[in-house]
Design an enzyme around this catalytic site. Structure first.
Site, PDB file in Angstrom:
ATOM      1  CE  LYS A  53       0.550   1.688   4.288  1.00 45.93           C
ATOM      2  NZ  LYS A  53       0.900   3.055   4.683  1.00 45.93           N
ATOM      3  CB  THR A  72      -1.840   5.108   2.813  1.00 50.24           C
ATOM      4  OG1 THR A  72      -2.003   4.242   3.923  1.00 50.24           O
ATOM      5  CG2 THR A  72      -0.490   5.748   2.916  1.00 50.24           C
TER       6      THR A  72
END
Ligand SMILES: NC(=O)c1ccc[n+]([C@@H]2O[C@H](COP(=O)([O-])OP(=O)(O)OC[C@H]3O[C@@H](n4cnc5c(N)ncnc54)[C@H](O)[C@@H]3O)[C@@H](O)[C@H]2O)c1
Ligand SMILES: O=P(O)(O)OC[C@H](O)CO
Length: 325
Positions: free
Chosen positions: A184, A241
């Site tokens: 990620k 994120t």
């Protein structure tokens, strides 16, 4: 269970704060003497987590030997330094809770592989999920994956760190939790580029979805379970994120999308954007696994200095294909 934390960046400090709830003593190892002094004298980590009043039961030290008598250690050093720091730490079979999100450059080892090589007798757990350090330190509601092959140990660790606002969800898929967190960060850089280049929201949502397909392909090729990748440590953290300039990885991408060179963005920074070091090694690991990761490839190209237009064209001109993973 007496806990120690290795690494007093923003996340190690926030986790020390979590572990100190209820006035439990916690020992926090910091590399920088000014961090040790600030925490012990003023109960603040003014360098890496400024503005947060830390529990007075957190004691900072710059001697790893001060962790010798504790029952378990949270390892919160950036991925590229974990091998070196664990090599200097006397662990003696105690559980290690691994909290960094990345893949080691060169060796292509996941953090659990680095830790297992350094301390083969220690049980390993991975703590990962959508967790901005400043929110956790402020006691805002947060849920994480706590992955450990030993389910009884996962329960004991969860009981020790859980609170009304910090909820660990147990899993036995260590590799899945790690791959979610490592991948990620790379995808967050890509989403930051979209923001910085003004490509807007459709493009960002598409990158999140197609990035998740890349994460799933790579994770499953490495033995992760799909449900873990779709959980807190994968999709949950990806969404967090990829949505906020609170993310160092996303912010790095914003700069790249504005046309600033990676070198300029990365030089002289005190804080870590793990995705920058993970992207090239992820690309190699994906090749080894026979997995296509075009978004990760695009991030590598941009970090290497390729022009944004050319990188975008390469992504957008890929042959059309069915949507399935
Ligand atoms: N900050 C967050 O919100 C957050 C949340 C979850 C996970 N993480 C992960 O936690 C890990 C640590 O990140 P952070 O945000 O706490 O760091 P940070 O960016 O706040 O601080 C940098 C850290 O790197 C350490 N460091 C620098 N050079 C070093 C060296 N040569 N050897 C050992 N340590 C060195 C510093 O001492 C400091 O602890 C990363 O893997 C990150 O992805 C961070
Ligand atoms: O600031 P980032 O990009 O390192 O992200 C922090 C955490 O990993 C979010 O879960």
């Amino acid at each position: 269970m007496k806990l120690g934390v290795i690494g007093a960046g923003a996340w190690g400090t926030a986790l020390a704060q979590v572990a100190a709830r209820g006035d439990s003593p916690v020992t926090l190892w910091a590399r920088e003497s000014e961090v040790v002094d600030a925490i012990n004298a003023r109960h603040e980590n003014s360098i890496f987590l400024p503005g947060v009043a830390l529990s007075p039961t957190i004691r900072a030290t710059d001697r790893l030997s001060d962790l010798d008598d504790l029952d378990a250690l949270l390892v919160v050093v950036p991925t590229q330094h974990i091998g070196a720091v664990l090599g200097e730490t006397k662990v003696a079979g105690r559980p290690l809770i691994l909290c960094a999100k990345g893949i080691e450059a060169g060796s292509k080892r996941l953090v659990s592989e680095v830790a297992a090589d350094a301390h083969p007798d220690s049980p390993l757990a991975v703590l990962s999920g959508p967790t901005f350090a400043h929110e956790v330190a402020a006691g805002l509601p947060t849920a994480v994956t706590l992955a450990c092959a030993d389910e009884a140990l996962a329960r004991r660790l969860s009981d020790r760190i859980a609170s009304a606002t910090f909820r660990p969800y147990a899993s036995n898929d260590v590799v899945g939790a790690e791959i979610g967190g490592a991948v990620k960060n790379v995808l967050a850089i890509a989403c930051g580029v979209v923001e910085g280049a003004g490509l807007s929201l459709n493009a960002r949502a598409s990158l999140i979805a197609r990035g998740f397909a890349e994460m799933t392909r790579f994770g499953m090729a490495r033995g992760a379970r799909q449900e873990t990748l779709a959980g807190l440590a994968g999709l949950g953290d990806l969404v967090l994120t990829c949505s906020s300039t609170s993310s160092r990885n996303f912010s790095l991408g914003v700069g790249l999308g504005q046309g600033i060179a990676a070198e300029a963005l990365l030089s002289d920074r005190k804080t870590v954007a793990e995705g920058a070091a993970t992207a090239p090694v992820l690309r190699e690991a994906a090749r080894d696994a026979g997995v296509e990761m075009p978004i990760a490839q695009a991030v590598c190209d941009l970090l290497g200095g390729a022009p944004l237009d050319a990188v975008m064209d390469a992504l957008l001109q890929r042959p059309l294909r069915p949507e399935g993973v």
